[in-house]
Design a protein around this motif. Sequence first.
Motif, PDB file in Angstrom:
ATOM      1  N   PHE A 243     -17.237   3.288   6.109  1.00 38.30           N
ATOM      2  CA  PHE A 243     -18.001   2.171   6.067  1.00 38.30           C
ATOM      3  C   PHE A 243     -18.447   2.108   7.442  1.00 38.30           C
ATOM      4  O   PHE A 243     -17.454   1.739   8.474  1.00 38.30           O
ATOM      5  N   THR A 244     -19.740   1.895   7.793  1.00 34.37           N
ATOM      6  CA  THR A 244     -20.172   1.523   9.184  1.00 34.37           C
ATOM      7  C   THR A 244     -20.511   0.109   9.413  1.00 34.37           C
ATOM      8  O   THR A 244     -21.474  -0.274   8.617  1.00 34.37           O
ATOM      9  N   HIS A 245     -19.896  -0.485  10.452  1.00 36.73           N
ATOM     10  CA  HIS A 245     -20.196  -1.727  10.603  1.00 36.73           C
ATOM     11  C   HIS A 245     -20.629  -1.907  12.272  1.00 36.73           C
ATOM     12  O   HIS A 245     -19.625  -1.401  13.119  1.00 36.73           O
ATOM     13  N   ALA A 246     -21.641  -2.305  12.800  1.00 39.71           N
ATOM     14  CA  ALA A 246     -21.964  -2.479  14.073  1.00 39.71           C
ATOM     15  C   ALA A 246     -21.899  -1.167  14.743  1.00 39.71           C
ATOM     16  O   ALA A 246     -21.404  -0.960  15.758  1.00 39.71           O
ATOM     17  N   GLY A 247     -22.272   0.079  14.036  1.00 39.52           N
ATOM     18  CA  GLY A 247     -22.111   1.171  14.801  1.00 39.52           C
ATOM     19  C   GLY A 247     -20.980   1.841  14.801  1.00 39.52           C
ATOM     20  O   GLY A 247     -20.709   3.090  15.388  1.00 39.52           O
ATOM     21  N   VAL A 248     -19.855   1.374  14.306  1.00 41.70           N
ATOM     22  CA  VAL A 248     -18.259   1.610  14.440  1.00 41.70           C
ATOM     23  C   VAL A 248     -18.013   2.125  12.821  1.00 41.70           C
ATOM     24  O   VAL A 248     -18.553   1.568  12.040  1.00 41.70           O
ATOM     25  N   GLU A 249     -17.740   3.374  12.620  1.00 42.81           N
ATOM     26  CA  GLU A 249     -17.076   3.637  11.200  1.00 42.81           C
ATOM     27  C   GLU A 249     -15.799   3.556  10.887  1.00 42.81           C
ATOM     28  O   GLU A 249     -14.754   3.481  12.163  1.00 42.81           O
ATOM     29  N   TYR A 250     -15.671   2.775   9.764  1.00 41.85           N
ATOM     30  CA  TYR A 250     -14.018   2.298   9.352  1.00 41.85           C
ATOM     31  C   TYR A 250     -13.718   3.186   8.096  1.00 41.85           C
ATOM     32  O   TYR A 250     -14.730   3.208   7.397  1.00 41.85           O
ATOM     33  N   ASP A 251     -12.601   3.258   7.964  1.00 44.34           N
ATOM     34  CA  ASP A 251     -11.934   3.951   6.865  1.00 44.34           C
ATOM     35  C   ASP A 251     -11.678   2.910   5.671  1.00 44.34           C
ATOM     36  O   ASP A 251     -11.069   1.985   6.246  1.00 44.34           O
ATOM     37  N   LEU A 252     -12.058   2.893   4.546  1.00 45.65           N
ATOM     38  CA  LEU A 252     -11.682   1.949   3.484  1.00 45.65           C
ATOM     39  C   LEU A 252     -10.604   2.712   2.730  1.00 45.65           C
ATOM     40  O   LEU A 252     -11.019   3.727   1.984  1.00 45.65           O
ATOM     41  N   ARG A 253      -9.542   2.066   2.475  1.00 42.55           N
ATOM     42  CA  ARG A 253      -8.403   2.444   1.232  1.00 42.55           C
ATOM     43  C   ARG A 253      -8.731   1.565   0.159  1.00 42.55           C
ATOM     44  O   ARG A 253      -8.389   0.251   0.488  1.00 42.55           O
ATOM     45  N   ILE A 254      -8.918   1.871  -1.095  1.00 35.96           N
ATOM     46  CA  ILE A 254      -8.853   1.241  -2.274  1.00 35.96           C
ATOM     47  C   ILE A 254      -8.009   1.255  -3.101  1.00 35.96           C
ATOM     48  O   ILE A 254      -7.737   2.454  -3.633  1.00 35.96           O
ATOM     49  N   SER A 255      -7.257   0.243  -3.910  1.00 41.02           N
ATOM     50  CA  SER A 255      -6.378   0.454  -4.987  1.00 41.02           C
ATOM     51  C   SER A 255      -6.744  -0.742  -5.891  1.00 41.02           C
ATOM     52  O   SER A 255      -6.945  -1.774  -5.602  1.00 41.02           O
ATOM     53  N   THR A 256      -6.434  -0.058  -7.152  1.00 39.81           N
ATOM     54  CA  THR A 256      -6.773  -0.929  -8.279  1.00 39.81           C
ATOM     55  C   THR A 256      -5.466  -1.415  -9.096  1.00 39.81           C
ATOM     56  O   THR A 256      -4.711  -0.436  -9.027  1.00 39.81           O
ATOM     57  N   LEU A 257      -5.535  -2.638 -10.016  1.00 40.97           N
ATOM     58  CA  LEU A 257      -4.261  -2.789 -10.696  1.00 40.97           C
ATOM     59  C   LEU A 257      -4.891  -3.565 -11.728  1.00 40.97           C
ATOM     60  O   LEU A 257      -5.572  -4.580 -11.553  1.00 40.97           O
ATOM     61  N   CYS A 258      -4.506  -3.356 -13.066  1.00 44.56           N
ATOM     62  CA  CYS A 258      -4.932  -4.320 -13.936  1.00 44.56           C
ATOM     63  C   CYS A 258      -4.403  -5.537 -14.066  1.00 44.56           C
ATOM     64  O   CYS A 258      -3.174  -5.750 -14.011  1.00 44.56           O
ATOM     65  N   ASN A 259      -5.313  -6.452 -14.635  1.00 44.27           N
ATOM     66  CA  ASN A 259      -4.455  -7.901 -14.776  1.00 44.27           C
ATOM     67  C   ASN A 259      -5.141  -8.389 -16.051  1.00 44.27           C
ATOM     68  O   ASN A 259      -5.970  -7.795 -16.598  1.00 44.27           O
ATOM     69  N   ILE A 260      -4.715  -9.796 -16.557  1.00 46.69           N
ATOM     70  CA  ILE A 260      -5.164 -10.102 -17.672  1.00 46.69           C
ATOM     71  C   ILE A 260      -6.515 -10.727 -18.061  1.00 46.69           C
ATOM     72  O   ILE A 260      -7.053 -10.698 -18.891  1.00 46.69           O
ATOM     73  N   TYR A 261      -7.287 -10.733 -16.660  1.00 42.65           N
ATOM     74  CA  TYR A 261      -8.560 -10.878 -16.481  1.00 42.65           C
ATOM     75  C   TYR A 261      -9.475  -9.917 -15.980  1.00 42.65           C
ATOM     76  O   TYR A 261     -10.845 -10.302 -15.950  1.00 42.65           O
ATOM     77  N   GLY A 262      -8.880  -8.668 -15.997  1.00 45.55           N
ATOM     78  CA  GLY A 262      -9.867  -7.805 -15.368  1.00 45.55           C
ATOM     79  C   GLY A 262      -9.001  -6.741 -14.422  1.00 45.55           C
ATOM     80  O   GLY A 262      -7.734  -6.536 -15.023  1.00 45.55           O
ATOM     81  N   GLU A 263      -9.548  -6.242 -13.424  1.00 48.73           N
ATOM     82  CA  GLU A 263      -8.807  -5.497 -12.447  1.00 48.73           C
ATOM     83  C   GLU A 263      -8.969  -5.842 -11.087  1.00 48.73           C
ATOM     84  O   GLU A 263      -9.668  -6.587 -10.582  1.00 48.73           O
ATOM     85  N   ASN A 264      -7.414  -6.302 -10.560  1.00 46.84           N
ATOM     86  CA  ASN A 264      -7.481  -6.632  -9.187  1.00 46.84           C
ATOM     87  C   ASN A 264      -7.808  -5.426  -8.405  1.00 46.84           C
ATOM     88  O   ASN A 264      -7.462  -4.243  -8.464  1.00 46.84           O
ATOM     89  N   LEU A 265      -8.522  -5.713  -7.290  1.00 44.38           N
ATOM     90  CA  LEU A 265      -8.545  -4.629  -6.280  1.00 44.38           C
ATOM     91  C   LEU A 265      -8.402  -5.040  -4.813  1.00 44.38           C
ATOM     92  O   LEU A 265      -8.964  -6.180  -4.516  1.00 44.38           O
TER      93      LEU A 265
END
Length: 549
Positions: A243-265
């Motif tokens: 993801f690029t913010h203000a011209g700087v590139e960032y790495d995003l690491r995403i993790s999901t986990l099911c809960n009773i109302y949907g998915e935690n992320l």
Amino acid sequence: MGEEQSLKLGQVLCREGLLEQDQLFEVLEVQKVDPRRIGELVVDKGWVTEKQLAENLAKMFQLPYVSLTDETIDKEAFKLISYELTQTHQVLPIAVNGNTITLATNNPLDLNALQEIQYKSGYLIEPVMASLTEIQEHLQEHAHSFLTLDAEKKEEDSQQASSSTIVSLVDSIIHAAIHERASDIHFEPHKDKMRVRFRIDGVLYEKSPVARELQRNVIARIKIIAGMDVAETRRPQDGRTTFTHAGVEYDLRISTLCNIYGENLVLRILSKKFASRSFESLGMDAAEVNMMTELMGRPHGLILVSGPTGAGKSTTLYSLMTQLNDVAKNIISVEDPVEYELEGINQTPVNSYIGYTFASAMRNILRHDPDIIMLGEIRDVETADAAIRAALTGHLVLSTVHTNTAAGAVTRLLEMGIEPFLIGSSVIGVVAQRLVRALCPDCRREYTPDQETIDLIKGYVPFKNGTKLAEAVGCDKCFNTGYVGRTGIFEILCIDKAMKDMIVKSADESDLAAHAQKKGMTTLRQSGLMKVMQQQTTLEEVMRITTIE
């Protein structure tokens, strides 16, 4: 408006000749029992007009001032913000340019309002100052247009939020998180909404929620950009993207986990600039840097970095690898997962699904002629045994363990069942660490500590008479937290011959720690208190982080 901001505005009005000093003192007294802002009070008394107040607030906050009487209002901007939001926060959208809404406000200090509007509209917000009366008059005048558009928008939302709106919403949340220096974004589905929280300097702060009807679309959007299976909602998933913010590139690491109302992320934000930090930038003093340099200069042995989750262990390991990186050395790392990509270093991720663990990776690594090996974590006896044997066969091995103290890392290996003579022969040093929040340099406030505080500090480190400490205050630059970033506090244990003999005899943690302190080791609390006396952090922060030594 806080007391300091009230005083500052009052001084500005006095300097402009709009308010007398005795009038300022009078409204400051009134404010002790009247919750209204100082601007409302002086206007109510007839001493300052609304226009004069808005113009001076604009100067004070370095914002443009607009007269809504003369301003052409772009009705397209009405489509982007609900009438309910404009009424709740007394703001008026007056223009839209690309992905930015120009928003007239009379209270630029209400950052929560601006952030909520940004999240719910999916657009960036550019505030301008205007008279409160003019804002209210325009809201009343355009109420019909707002409500008609709201009804149309609700009908569209009931069918499904447009993809462009969801993209803008997700992007605006990530941009805001990076702008506020967050390390993680938590998306947490609840019965009536999806809670959004940012972890900033190690502490979670709740932000404006996402509407329940947009929840699935937001999660789906993030899963798509992370290369995850959108249809799979029951099993945990991991993904990553950039993801690029203000011209700087960032790495995003995403993790999901099911809960009773949907998915935690949970979305972790990783800035590549943190991968190559010096020891000094981590918070080490000259003596600590010298000890680390001496440990790095050893041809072989095991160096451990210890501490709980979130203590900055990975950053210290990356700093070590960066400084050891040399074209004449073969450096191989095993990580779970690879957080930062380092040029010139062979990095491999573990994969438990195919049985590729830290221990099995070690067996393969040794066939690739490494000089230096970095193991992300020693989790079990098999990995510990492999790391120690690699250290004994001529390799410099770096790894982490979850213990509270440096000496505790040695006893943890003993508890795992590793032979004492193997530990004594292989471990050359342990770095225990924590992260404490660093005081905001723009708003921190000096104070003279009382005798009780001085006695507390003297119980750990020398205290020079007349030394002043600092406390957190909060300002716009630190988002009213009082802190900006974090710095490390360290406990570095270098294994000498006497300690090796103690380890071989299975000495306990307290004996090892006592010996190290006699030899000059600084404990975590001592390291933290020295930073307190240097006004880098607060006493409360250090005591909170080092409650267990």
